[in-house]
Every structure is written in C-alpha cells, then in structure tokens.
Design a protein around this motif. Structure first.
Motif, PDB file in Angstrom:
ATOM      1  N   PRO A 129       0.788  -1.245   0.000  1.00  0.00           N
ATOM      2  CA  PRO A 129       0.000   0.000   0.000  1.00  0.00           C
ATOM      3  C   PRO A 129       0.816   1.290   0.000  1.00  0.00           C
ATOM      4  CG  PRO A 129       0.117  -0.899   2.217  1.00  0.00           C
ATOM      5  CD  PRO A 129       0.875  -1.861   1.340  1.00  0.00           C
ATOM      6  N   HIS A 130       2.161   1.190   0.012  1.00  0.00           N
ATOM      7  CA  HIS A 130       2.969   2.410   0.119  1.00  0.00           C
ATOM      8  C   HIS A 130       4.006   2.467  -0.999  1.00  0.00           C
ATOM      9  CE1 HIS A 130       1.146   2.641   4.065  1.00  0.00           C
ATOM     10  NE2 HIS A 130       1.641   1.458   4.357  1.00  0.00           N
ATOM     11  N   PRO A 131       3.570   2.576  -2.261  1.00  0.00           N
ATOM     12  CA  PRO A 131       4.539   2.634  -3.364  1.00  0.00           C
ATOM     13  C   PRO A 131       5.065   4.042  -3.579  1.00  0.00           C
ATOM     14  CG  PRO A 131       2.339   2.706  -4.258  1.00  0.00           C
ATOM     15  CD  PRO A 131       2.185   2.597  -2.762  1.00  0.00           C
ATOM     16  N   LYS A 132       6.255   4.110  -4.143  1.00  0.00           N
ATOM     17  CA  LYS A 132       6.811   5.385  -4.610  1.00  0.00           C
ATOM     18  C   LYS A 132       7.209   5.189  -6.064  1.00  0.00           C
ATOM     19  CE  LYS A 132      10.577   8.704  -4.138  1.00  0.00           C
ATOM     20  NZ  LYS A 132      11.863   9.025  -3.474  1.00  0.00           N
ATOM     21  N   PHE A 133       6.512   5.859  -6.957  1.00  0.00           N
ATOM     22  CA  PHE A 133       6.797   5.747  -8.381  1.00  0.00           C
ATOM     23  C   PHE A 133       7.925   6.713  -8.732  1.00  0.00           C
ATOM     24  CE2 PHE A 133       2.242   4.854  -7.790  1.00  0.00           C
ATOM     25  CZ  PHE A 133       2.245   3.518  -8.160  1.00  0.00           C
ATOM     26  N   ASP A 134       8.973   6.182  -9.325  1.00  0.00           N
ATOM     27  CA  ASP A 134      10.129   7.020  -9.585  1.00  0.00           C
ATOM     28  C   ASP A 134      10.718   6.695 -10.942  1.00  0.00           C
ATOM     29  OD1 ASP A 134      11.216   4.550  -9.158  1.00  0.00           O
ATOM     30  OD2 ASP A 134      12.707   5.177  -7.684  1.00  0.00           O
ATOM     31  N   GLY A 135      11.817   7.350 -11.262  1.00  0.00           N
ATOM     32  CA  GLY A 135      12.469   7.130 -12.542  1.00  0.00           C
ATOM     33  C   GLY A 135      12.160   8.235 -13.525  1.00  0.00           C
ATOM     34  N   ARG A 136      12.463   7.960 -14.792  1.00  0.00           N
ATOM     35  CA  ARG A 136      12.339   8.993 -15.817  1.00  0.00           C
ATOM     36  C   ARG A 136      10.892   9.275 -16.193  1.00  0.00           C
ATOM     37  NH1 ARG A 136      15.360   8.773 -21.732  1.00  0.00           N
ATOM     38  NH2 ARG A 136      14.949  10.925 -22.341  1.00  0.00           N
ATOM     39  N   PHE A 137      10.003   8.290 -15.989  1.00  0.00           N
ATOM     40  CA  PHE A 137       8.604   8.462 -16.381  1.00  0.00           C
ATOM     41  C   PHE A 137       7.701   8.042 -15.231  1.00  0.00           C
ATOM     42  CE2 PHE A 137      11.036   7.455 -20.192  1.00  0.00           C
ATOM     43  CZ  PHE A 137      10.704   8.501 -21.028  1.00  0.00           C
ATOM     44  N   LEU A 138       6.610   8.768 -15.044  1.00  0.00           N
ATOM     45  CA  LEU A 138       5.599   8.421 -14.063  1.00  0.00           C
ATOM     46  C   LEU A 138       4.439   7.705 -14.756  1.00  0.00           C
ATOM     47  CD1 LEU A 138       5.482  11.661 -11.883  1.00  0.00           C
ATOM     48  CD2 LEU A 138       6.595   9.484 -11.348  1.00  0.00           C
ATOM     49  N   PRO A 139       3.656   6.928 -14.023  1.00  0.00           N
ATOM     50  CA  PRO A 139       2.530   6.225 -14.653  1.00  0.00           C
ATOM     51  C   PRO A 139       1.503   7.198 -15.230  1.00  0.00           C
ATOM     52  CG  PRO A 139       2.892   5.488 -12.380  1.00  0.00           C
ATOM     53  CD  PRO A 139       3.759   6.662 -12.596  1.00  0.00           C
ATOM     54  N   VAL A 140       0.890   6.796 -16.333  1.00  0.00           N
ATOM     55  CA  VAL A 140      -0.193   7.602 -16.892  1.00  0.00           C
ATOM     56  C   VAL A 140      -1.485   7.349 -16.131  1.00  0.00           C
ATOM     57  CG1 VAL A 140       0.829   7.750 -19.186  1.00  0.00           C
ATOM     58  CG2 VAL A 140      -0.645   5.812 -18.642  1.00  0.00           C
ATOM     59  N   GLU A 141      -1.582   6.179 -15.502  1.00  0.00           N
ATOM     60  CA  GLU A 141      -2.734   5.846 -14.664  1.00  0.00           C
ATOM     61  C   GLU A 141      -2.226   5.116 -13.431  1.00  0.00           C
ATOM     62  OE1 GLU A 141      -5.498   3.492 -16.828  1.00  0.00           O
ATOM     63  OE2 GLU A 141      -5.763   4.960 -18.446  1.00  0.00           O
ATOM     64  N   ARG A 142      -2.813   5.416 -12.306  1.00  0.00           N
ATOM     65  CA  ARG A 142      -2.439   4.697 -11.089  1.00  0.00           C
ATOM     66  C   ARG A 142      -3.553   4.811 -10.064  1.00  0.00           C
ATOM     67  NH1 ARG A 142       2.200   8.572  -8.325  1.00  0.00           N
ATOM     68  NH2 ARG A 142       0.920  10.436  -8.057  1.00  0.00           N
ATOM     69  N   THR A 143      -3.716   3.773  -9.285  1.00  0.00           N
ATOM     70  CA  THR A 143      -4.629   3.761  -8.148  1.00  0.00           C
ATOM     71  C   THR A 143      -3.858   3.187  -6.967  1.00  0.00           C
ATOM     72  OG1 THR A 143      -5.491   1.581  -8.793  1.00  0.00           O
ATOM     73  CG2 THR A 143      -6.699   3.513  -9.557  1.00  0.00           C
ATOM     74  N   VAL A 144      -3.929   3.858  -5.832  1.00  0.00           N
ATOM     75  CA  VAL A 144      -3.221   3.441  -4.632  1.00  0.00           C
ATOM     76  C   VAL A 144      -4.206   3.451  -3.480  1.00  0.00           C
ATOM     77  CG1 VAL A 144      -1.305   3.916  -3.062  1.00  0.00           C
ATOM     78  CG2 VAL A 144      -1.069   4.454  -5.494  1.00  0.00           C
ATOM     79  N   GLY A 145      -4.257   2.347  -2.729  1.00  0.00           N
ATOM     80  CA  GLY A 145      -5.153   2.251  -1.585  1.00  0.00           C
ATOM     81  C   GLY A 145      -4.614   1.281  -0.555  1.00  0.00           C
ATOM     82  N   ALA A 146      -5.439   1.030   0.444  1.00  0.00           N
ATOM     83  CA  ALA A 146      -5.021   0.120   1.517  1.00  0.00           C
ATOM     84  C   ALA A 146      -4.803  -1.296   1.000  1.00  0.00           C
ATOM     85  CB  ALA A 146      -6.068   0.123   2.628  1.00  0.00           C
ATOM     86  N   GLU A 147      -5.468  -1.642  -0.121  1.00  0.00           N
ATOM     87  CA  GLU A 147      -5.324  -2.997  -0.674  1.00  0.00           C
ATOM     88  C   GLU A 147      -4.142  -3.117  -1.616  1.00  0.00           C
ATOM     89  OE1 GLU A 147      -8.163  -1.219  -0.901  1.00  0.00           O
ATOM     90  OE2 GLU A 147      -9.133  -2.137   0.845  1.00  0.00           O
ATOM     91  N   GLY A 148      -3.468  -2.007  -1.921  1.00  0.00           N
ATOM     92  CA  GLY A 148      -2.312  -2.073  -2.812  1.00  0.00           C
ATOM     93  C   GLY A 148      -2.392  -1.017  -3.901  1.00  0.00           C
ATOM     94  N   PHE A 149      -1.687  -1.269  -5.003  1.00  0.00           N
ATOM     95  CA  PHE A 149      -1.659  -0.291  -6.092  1.00  0.00           C
ATOM     96  C   PHE A 149      -1.708  -0.992  -7.446  1.00  0.00           C
ATOM     97  CE2 PHE A 149       2.849  -1.372  -5.691  1.00  0.00           C
ATOM     98  CZ  PHE A 149       3.266  -1.450  -7.017  1.00  0.00           C
ATOM     99  N   LEU A 150      -2.152  -0.229  -8.425  1.00  0.00           N
ATOM    100  CA  LEU A 150      -2.159  -0.646  -9.821  1.00  0.00           C
ATOM    101  C   LEU A 150      -1.660   0.552 -10.625  1.00  0.00           C
ATOM    102  CD1 LEU A 150      -2.947  -2.730 -12.035  1.00  0.00           C
ATOM    103  CD2 LEU A 150      -5.186  -1.612 -12.114  1.00  0.00           C
ATOM    104  N   ALA A 151      -0.605   0.351 -11.434  1.00  0.00           N
ATOM    105  CA  ALA A 151      -0.006   1.454 -12.183  1.00  0.00           C
ATOM    106  C   ALA A 151       0.247   1.027 -13.619  1.00  0.00           C
ATOM    107  CB  ALA A 151       1.305   1.911 -11.527  1.00  0.00           C
ATOM    108  N   LEU A 158       8.185   1.271  -0.285  1.00  0.00           N
ATOM    109  CA  LEU A 158       8.619   2.028   0.879  1.00  0.00           C
ATOM    110  C   LEU A 158       8.022   1.452   2.146  1.00  0.00           C
ATOM    111  CD1 LEU A 158       8.278   5.701  -0.362  1.00  0.00           C
ATOM    112  CD2 LEU A 158      10.328   4.290  -0.316  1.00  0.00           C
ATOM    113  N   GLU A 159       8.709   1.705   3.265  1.00  0.00           N
ATOM    114  CA  GLU A 159       8.148   1.416   4.572  1.00  0.00           C
ATOM    115  C   GLU A 159       7.012   2.391   4.838  1.00  0.00           C
ATOM    116  OE1 GLU A 159       8.925  -1.039   6.385  1.00  0.00           O
ATOM    117  OE2 GLU A 159      10.910  -1.699   5.767  1.00  0.00           O
ATOM    118  N   THR A 160       6.119   2.015   5.772  1.00  0.00           N
ATOM    119  CA  THR A 160       5.016   2.900   6.121  1.00  0.00           C
ATOM    120  C   THR A 160       5.529   4.238   6.615  1.00  0.00           C
ATOM    121  OG1 THR A 160       3.751   0.949   6.772  1.00  0.00           O
ATOM    122  CG2 THR A 160       2.918   3.080   7.494  1.00  0.00           C
TER     123      THR A 160
END
Length: 457
Positions: free
Chosen positions: A236-258, A294-296
């Motif tokens: 549930p605690h992602p950090k999107f990094d790098g040269r490009f960020l996702p065009v779509e993403r959902t982040v919640g207590a159940e996890g993420f989809l990017a 990432l850690e919480t």
C-alpha cells in the motif's frame, strides 16, 4: 541555589542549563543515527543473501557479424610495413516494435532482529512483436562484411540471482530455451536465447514468463517502438520514480495498480541503444522507471526531525517557569529546571526505543503521556499547586500535539513550525507587557505592588 534577586544572573543560569541539556540531546541523536545505520546494514545483508533492487532491460535481438579490415604490420625480414587482412566482431541490436510487460508483485517483509526489509517475487509476463529485420542488407551496406554469427534474444536483469525459475521463450509458437547471461556485455546479468537468421528475417511474435525476486524496488527499461507496462501489487505504500511516471495509477489500503504508456519518441530508445552499442550505456541504463516499496514510515527520520525541536521545547518550558516566577512570586531552584529539562530529553529516547516495536504514532503518544504526566505531578508538588501543575501538563501536551502534526506534514512543516514560534512569542509578550523587567522584579521579597503598580502617590 534559588534563582532570585538578579535577573541577569537568572537568565545566565537558565541559558547554561539549556546548553548542558544539549549533551543528552546530542547523545540521543547519536543513538538514533546508530540505530538507523544498523537498519541499513541489515538491508544490505538481506539484499546480499536474497537479491537487491531489480531492473529489467530490453528485450532486444543482437545480431553479431564479422567484418574484414586491413592492418599495417611491420615485417622485420622485409624491413617494411605490410597490409594484413583481419576479422573483428560487431553487432547490431534490433528492438521490438511493440512491447507489453505486465506483472503481479506480491511483497513480504524479511526480518533480521527487529529490522525488516520489503522483498518481492514478481511474476512478469513479457510479450510483443519484432519487425522483419532486413539483415541481408548488411551484406551489401557494411564495408568488408564477412559473415553472420548466431542471433540472440537478450534480456538484461539487474541481479540474476533473482531468477527464481528457468524461463522459456515462445518464439512464433516454438519453444526456445534460455541460457545464462544477457549475451550483451553492456546489459550485465540476464538471459539470452539463441535464434537463427531465418527467425529474425520475418516479423515475429514472442512471449515469456519471468519469475523475478528482488528487494526494495523494481524498475524497467523497455526498448521498443511502443511499450506498455502494467504493475499490480498489494503493497500500500509505493513510490513511483524514474524517468517516467505512470499515466494511470490507483493506490489504496489494498495495494496499487499502475500503468505506463510510452513510445520511442518519448524514450529516445533507438538513439540510446545505438549509443550503448558504441560503449555509452549510462544514458540508457538511467532511463528506467518503476516503483519503490517504501516502509510505512521512516521512524528514524521522524525522530531526528523531532529532535531538532528539543532545544526549543526546553527553552519554551524554562521561559514559562521564568514567567511563573515573575507573575506568581514563587521561586524555583536550578535543580527544578534541570530535572524538568531531563524529563523533556528522555521523551526522545523513549520515542525511538518504543517506535522500533509498536510504530511511530503509538510510541509518540505513549512517550508524550509518560513525560507530561511525570512533569505535571512533579510541578504540582514543587509549585504547591495542582492547578499550575495541570496547566503545565496541558501546555506541554499542546506543544507535543502540535509537533506531531508538524512531523506528519512534509509540505507545511516550515509554515507550521514558524507559526508555532510566532504564537509562542506573541503569548509571552502579551502576558509580560505590563511587567517591569528590573533585577528586583523577580525577587522573592519584592511586594506585588512593585511588580503590578496599581497607581501611586
């Protein structure tokens, strides 16, 4: 000694006590730094025995070929240079025109002692199409062309120890076994599958499944005309990094989809790949993107930030004591100041020790209640007033509550901290606006009429 009779002396002693209390605060900060270093050592050890951060590069088809060239060699017997024909290997890399990478990334924590590190076992599906490669044109367009070598389908992997199972390449419906190594020196570790010239001379669909273990982060360097990357994880605690960020993403207590959607126009992949073939691979390898697990909360970073307010809290408390002496004509001993300052310092040691076991927020409020409860009871006896002891406890509780909000707010920490300082100064100035700051004003034998003149003759 009691602090009385001389305001300059009183202020000097208070400043001296604040400086003395810097010693335990500095020692506590050293403890925090040591614990943080221990955690980083554990992270390194777990990465060394599990696997480290992972990066997936490619895929590409490497087509090696030999070229003839002339080299001048000195011949002693003839006393002259002679032209000798030699051969050297070169290669050309072919990118897919379409690439899709989808993956589910379950994450768990591996512990050593009290320290835990997020590790993952990604299930990646890689598929796409290669255009028909006109390799036969090399025979006529490359000067000195001699012969082709064996083409190879290559995938670079950051840490090959993370390859959990041996993958198989589906090449236009035919199964091709992979071999260790990317077959491309600049890609580092990885896997490759030998192909034939006939395989790469026509448009081809490929797919493979890759089980990849790693820790902390997963990155992708897709090399294709058009690329789509889809990653899903219960973390549930992602950090999107790098040269490009996702065009779509959902982040919640159940996890993420990017989801990332890219083209060679945005990634400049053909030029980066060409530069890598010429030995300049750093721009290509640094063009990746992905996610960090990432850690919480980084508790050591938050404790360090809280410690920066330690001297401020001690100074504010001592100022409140000084104000109490001035307004109520009660005299405090230097030891009273020192013991309360020690209690305020112990808060941070309790905070870091409890945070390692019960989390930052519960540890913060547990340490806060323990310290302000102790100080409130102590001051109730020292000042012989339960009301004043309660007032101090409530005031300190408000300060600690404000500090907790400041620590939770990254973007507004400076604004909130400066507002707190301004409000504290304003309260102090308003309460003392009628106070006569003379050396005798704070003496225990000064009559109230001298401090608060009611008019005179």
């Amino acid at each position: 000694m009691k602090l009385k009779n001389s305001l300059p002396l009183k202020l000097a002693v208070i400043v001296g006590l604040v400086l003395v209390l810097l010693i335990p605060l500095t020692m506590i900060e050293s403890v925090v730094n040591e614990r943080s270093t221990n955690r980083r050592v554990v992270e390194h050890d777990i990465a060394a025995t599990w696997t480290g951060r992972q990066v997936l590069i490619g895929p590409v088809i490497n087509v090696p070929y030999q070229v003839r060239y002339q080299e001048r060699v000195w011949k002693n017997e003839r006393g002259a240079y002679e032209e000798i024909e030699k051969l050297r290997w070169q290669s050309i890399s072919i990118m897919p025109d379409r690439l899709s990478i989808t993956g589910k990334v379950p994450v768990e924590k591996r512990y050593r002692g009290i320290y835990g590190v997020p590790v993952f076992s990604a299930e990646l599906s890689v598929e796409g199409t290669f255009p028909a490669a006109e390799v036969d044109k090399l025979r006529t367009t490359i000067k000195g062309f001699a012969r082709f070598g064996t083409p190879e389908f290559a995938v670079g992997i950051g840490d090959a120890r993370g390859i959990a199972t041996i993958p198989t390449l589906d090449w236009n419906g035919d199964a091709v076994n992979f071999e260790p190594g990317s077959g491309k020196r600049d890609f580092g570790d990885g896997i490759h599958a030998p192909l034939s010239l006939a395989n790469v001379s026509s448009a081809t669909h490929f797919s493979l499944r890759l089980n990849l273990r790693g820790s902390k982060a997963l990155q992708v360097v897709p090399l294709a005309g058009e690329a789509e990357v889809l990653l899903e994880s219960p973390w549930p605690h992602p950090k999107f990094d790098g040269r490009f960020l996702p065009v779509e993403r959902t982040v919640g207590a159940e996890g993420f989809l990017a989801r990332w959607q890219l083209s060679s126009f945005s990634t400049n992949a053909p030029q980066l790949l060409k530069g890598c073939g010429a030995g300049q691979c750093e721009p290509l390898l640094s063009s990746g993107f992905g996610v960090q697990f990432l850690e919480t909360v980084d508790l050591y970073q938050k404790v360090t930030r809280a410690l920066k307010y330690g001297v401020l809290f001690i100074a504010l408390t001592f100022t409140a004591f000084l104000l109490t002496e001035a307004l109520s004509h009660r005299q405090l001993h230097a030891m009273h100041y020192l013991l309360v300052g020690c209690a305020l310092s112990i808060f941070y040691l309790l905070l870091v020790s409890l945070s390692e076991h019960i989390g930052f927020a519960p540890a913060y409020f547990t340490a806060m209640l323990a310290c302000i409860g102790l100080i409130g009871i102590y001051l109730s006896g020292v000042l012989e007033s339960a009301r004043l002891g309660t007032v101090y406890a409530v005031g300190l509780g408000s300060l600690y509550g404000t500090l907790f909000v400041v620590l939770r707010s990254e973007d507004f920490a400076l604004l909130m901290g400066s507002t707190l300082l301004f409000a504290t100064l304003a309260v102090f100035m308003l309460l003392t606006r009628r106070l006569q700051w003379r050396s005798e004003a704070l003496a225990d034998d000064t009559p109230p009429e001298a401090v608060h003149p009611q008019g005179g003759h």
